[in-house]
Scaffold this motif. Structure first.
Motif, PDB file in Angstrom:
ATOM      1  N   SER A  15       0.638  -1.139   0.016  1.00  0.00           N
ATOM      2  CA  SER A  15       0.104   0.039   0.041  1.00  0.00           C
ATOM      3  C   SER A  15       0.977   1.017   0.106  1.00  0.00           C
ATOM      4  O   SER A  15       2.106   1.179   0.213  1.00  0.00           O
ATOM      5  CB  SER A  15      -0.887   0.062   1.220  1.00  0.00           C
ATOM      6  OG  SER A  15      -1.579  -1.292   1.165  1.00  0.00           O
ATOM      7  N   SER A  18       3.282   7.049   3.549  1.00  0.00           N
ATOM      8  CA  SER A  18       3.360   8.503   3.357  1.00  0.00           C
ATOM      9  C   SER A  18       4.835   8.972   2.955  1.00  0.00           C
ATOM     10  O   SER A  18       5.715   8.410   3.034  1.00  0.00           O
ATOM     11  CB  SER A  18       3.198   8.944   5.076  1.00  0.00           C
ATOM     12  OG  SER A  18       4.414   8.661   5.803  1.00  0.00           O
ATOM     13  N   ASN A 413     -11.371   2.982  12.611  1.00  0.00           N
ATOM     14  CA  ASN A 413     -12.148   3.663  11.576  1.00  0.00           C
ATOM     15  C   ASN A 413     -13.090   2.838  10.916  1.00  0.00           C
ATOM     16  O   ASN A 413     -13.476   1.636  11.492  1.00  0.00           O
ATOM     17  CB  ASN A 413     -11.198   4.086  10.702  1.00  0.00           C
ATOM     18  CG  ASN A 413     -10.202   2.935   9.756  1.00  0.00           C
ATOM     19  OD1 ASN A 413     -10.933   1.953   9.791  1.00  0.00           O
ATOM     20  ND2 ASN A 413      -9.186   3.268   9.162  1.00  0.00           N
ATOM     21  N   SER A 415     -13.285   1.158   8.546  1.00  0.00           N
ATOM     22  CA  SER A 415     -12.871  -0.412   7.936  1.00  0.00           C
ATOM     23  C   SER A 415     -12.712  -1.038   8.825  1.00  0.00           C
ATOM     24  O   SER A 415     -11.975  -2.387   8.776  1.00  0.00           O
ATOM     25  CB  SER A 415     -11.623   0.104   7.163  1.00  0.00           C
ATOM     26  OG  SER A 415     -12.188   0.760   5.923  1.00  0.00           O
ATOM     27  N   LYS A 419      -6.080   3.261  13.955  1.00  0.00           N
ATOM     28  CA  LYS A 419      -5.210   4.280  13.445  1.00  0.00           C
ATOM     29  C   LYS A 419      -4.937   5.491  14.654  1.00  0.00           C
ATOM     30  O   LYS A 419      -5.718   5.735  15.491  1.00  0.00           O
ATOM     31  CB  LYS A 419      -6.080   5.126  12.287  1.00  0.00           C
ATOM     32  CG  LYS A 419      -6.025   4.403  11.142  1.00  0.00           C
ATOM     33  CD  LYS A 419      -4.659   4.113  10.637  1.00  0.00           C
ATOM     34  CE  LYS A 419      -4.702   3.265   9.426  1.00  0.00           C
ATOM     35  NZ  LYS A 419      -3.259   2.909   8.784  1.00  0.00           N
ATOM     36  N   ASN A 438      -1.075   9.875   8.154  1.00  0.00           N
ATOM     37  CA  ASN A 438      -0.562   8.845   7.554  1.00  0.00           C
ATOM     38  C   ASN A 438       0.408   7.992   8.231  1.00  0.00           C
ATOM     39  O   ASN A 438       1.235   8.698   9.096  1.00  0.00           O
ATOM     40  CB  ASN A 438       0.102   9.100   6.200  1.00  0.00           C
ATOM     41  CG  ASN A 438      -1.065   9.769   5.170  1.00  0.00           C
ATOM     42  OD1 ASN A 438      -2.187   9.613   5.068  1.00  0.00           O
ATOM     43  ND2 ASN A 438      -0.685  10.902   4.208  1.00  0.00           N
ATOM     44  N   SER A 442      -2.356   2.100   4.751  1.00  0.00           N
ATOM     45  CA  SER A 442      -3.704   2.146   5.126  1.00  0.00           C
ATOM     46  C   SER A 442      -4.357   1.395   5.869  1.00  0.00           C
ATOM     47  O   SER A 442      -5.074   1.650   6.504  1.00  0.00           O
ATOM     48  CB  SER A 442      -4.548   2.447   3.723  1.00  0.00           C
ATOM     49  OG  SER A 442      -4.580   1.339   2.880  1.00  0.00           O
TER      50      SER A 442
END
Length: 598
Positions: A15, A18, A413, A415, A419, A438, A442
């Motif tokens: 993924s 940052s 979050n 999903s 985080k 970030n 993700s």
């Protein structure tokens, strides 16, 4: 760019990362100070470090555990033999029992001692839940003060007629203030009871303790310990803990404040409970019955309340309840708890509390929908929800707060991924805005553990993308995030190249106002057996193993050092080779983090 791409591929991170992380991969901005191994423990974990360099450390997997063989009989030794025979093929570095006769004589080999300890701890096929067997606490508190590392004396005691500590306690020193006030939690030791003869003329000896977890503080490095008496201590002693303290001697934590109805109802039940005369006193003592209920319980026995404690050297702290996020309906028997995990110099505390999906509901109906727990601030006598809109976020916890009022922690979050966040607790609750910068990628679970007054945040996050399981968890790495400049850095890529193949930093627990980070890393060392002796192969060469080690990261000028490809490959191989599942199981033990809850 080729160098950066190699790092991404090697870490199995597909993924997007940052930009700030990519820009910092070569910067060697921290030197490692190894806090050293502990004579008594295989694993050490960083807790907190004050401005003077005094460090709190936890140790576990203790050497030379004092098994009390006199309390075991032939049937127990047969059970241990069977336990080892069934499990030895699945346990790394242990063989089947080597000498049953020596074991029965109380002089086992190191291999066989390990099996006895495992059997005493195991709650499924061993004796971990049986109150008639010795208990293993296996967690000690350690401090490094003035460069001297030593075990921190708490509530453990020696067995009668010996100089052996029971090692049945879980002792955690959470931190030491700059002024030298230390604080944390400790449990009472398990000790054998007097022999109890039941109505069938069978003798029993129970391993009991006076109470569970107790918050403590000390003004003199443990020479005199002051305990925090729980708000509710009936039927088992309750619990309390101090999680943080500031320089004016104010601490925060939590305490049991209410018995869970199902727990107290069973103890008071006259038909099969502890109030049944066919149970007490016919079959066991009341203390044993309560202990058995607690040990066998799969749910909480008390509700917890966040507390503030004004400390003083005479051992008479002033305790203040900080309250709940909601006011439960009088007929609602569900558990409602709150926890305070940190506070700043202004007396503002943060933590988490039980709440509802609809954050506007503070006086719920008896069956109001409940939705896990939410990050809160304890301020001006109120419990303030700082988690933002519940409809777009799930569970959250605030682990730390700096003097400017910025709190950090994690939030789940939409999903289902955790985080790390920061939030301004000075803003009105309705304007609370959790910022989630970030991180590694993700889908990475990440958590912020601490923030200093320069707005530097530390924590840990996952660096692999595979679907994890108990046997194959994702590896983690410690990070530092510069809130003011939006720069996120993997700490493994911020240490000198020569150290990257030796230390694998898996989490960062604290950062003080000098920017010094308390962290935990994996490191390969000589393997030691259950007695603490170095193990060798057939040629006399010491065997090696990966352990967890408390370390300090000290800021150093950026040398713009660029690691060679060979050094980078060593980092990848070193991280991939560790038994991460086994090490994570060690870290899952209660009390090993500065902030106990994850």
């Amino acid at each position: 760019m080729r160098k950066i791409a190699k790092n991404i591929i090697a870490l199995s991170i597909s993924s997007a990362l940052s930009v700030s992380f990519l820009n910092s991969v070569n910067a060697a901005t921290y030197q490692i100070v190894d806090e050293g191994d502990a004579d008594q423990a295989k694993y050490t974990y960083a807790q907190q470090q004050n401005i003077n360099g005094d460090m709190a450390i936890s140790g576990t997997s203790l050497y030379d555990f004092p098994v009390q063989f006199d309390y075991l009989d032939d049937s127990d030794f047969t059970a241990i033999q069977l336990f080892a025979a069934i499990n030895h093929e699945n346990v790394h570095a242990l063989n089947n029992l080597e000498d049953i006769d020596a074991l029965k004589a109380g002089n086992p080999t190191a291999n066989d001692l390990s099996w006895v300890i495992r059997w005493l701890q195991d709650t499924s096929s061993g004796k971990g839940s049986d109150i008639e067997y010795q208990k293993v606490g296996d967690t000690i508190a350690i401090t490094t003060v003035g460069g001297l590392q030593q075990e921190y004396p708490l509530l453990d005691t020696t067995f009668d007629g010996t100089e052996q500590l029971t090692r049945s306690t879980v002792d955690v020193i959470a931190g030491i203030t700059d002024s030298g006030i230390s604080y944390g939690s400790a449990t009472a030791p398990y000790l054998p009871s007097e022999t109890f003869t039941d109505e069938e003329n069978t003798d029993h000896i129970y391993w009991l303790r006076e109470h569970g977890m107790r918050g403590f503080y000390s003004y003199n490095q443990g020479s005199q310990i002051h305990e925090i008496t729980p708000l509710e201590a009936e039927y088992g002693g309750g619990f309390s803990a101090l999680m943080d303290a500031n320089e004016v001697g104010v601490a925060v934590g939590f305490s049991s404040y209410k018995l869970v109805p199902s727990y107290s109802d069973f103890i008071e039940n006259e038909d099969g409970g502890c109030a049944d005369p066919e149970v007490v006193p016919a079959a066991m003592t009341l203390e044993a019955c309560i202990a058995q209920v607690q040990t066998g319980s799969t749910s909480a026995t008390y509700d917890a309340m966040a507390i503030k404690a004004t400390l003083n050297p005479d051992g008479l702290p002033i305790i203040e309840e900080l309250g709940l996020l909601v006011t439960p309906h009088e007929d609602d028997e569900r558990s409602y708890s709150s926890y305070a995990l940190a506070l700043n110099s202004n007396g503002v505390a943060v933590g988490y509390a039980d709440g509802f999906y609809d954050q506007n509901i503070v006086t719920p109906t008896v069956d109001q929908r409940k939705f896990y727990q939410y990050a809160v601030a304890y301020k001006n006598g109120s419990v303030i929800d700082i988690s933002g809109d519940h409809s777009i976020r799930g569970t959250s916890v605030a682990y730390d707060i700096n003097d400017a009022g910025t709190a950090v922690g994690y939030v789940t979050n939409s999903s289902g991924v955790r985080k790390f966040f920061y939030v301004d607790t000075n803003a009105p609750a309705e304007e609370s805005n959790l910022v989630t910068p970030n991180d590694f990628f993700s889908g990475s679970d990440s958590t912020a553990r601490a923030i200093n007054n320069s707005d530097l945040i530390v924590g840990e996050g996952e660096i692999e993308t595979h679907n994890e399981s108990t046997s194959n968890p994702r590896r983690t790495a410690g990070f530092v995030y510069d809130m003011n400049n939006d720069v996120f850095t993997n700490l493994n890529l911020a240490i000198p190249c020569a150290l990257r193949s030796t230390y694998n930093i898996i989490e960062a627990q604290d950062i003080n106002d000098d920017g010094i980070i308390s962290a935990t890393a994996t490191i390969k060392v000589e393997r030691r057996d259950a007695y603490g002796e170095v193990m060798v192969d057939d040629f006399g060469t010491p065997l090696t193993e990966d352990v967890l080690r408390a370390i300090t990261l000290e800021p150093t000028p950026d040398t713009s050092e660029v690691c060679t490809s060979e050094e980078e490959e060593k980092v990848v191989r070193q991280g991939a080779s560790i038994n991460f599942a086994g090490l994570l199981s060690m870290m899952a033990l209660f009390g090993l983090r500065r902030k106990f809850f994850s």
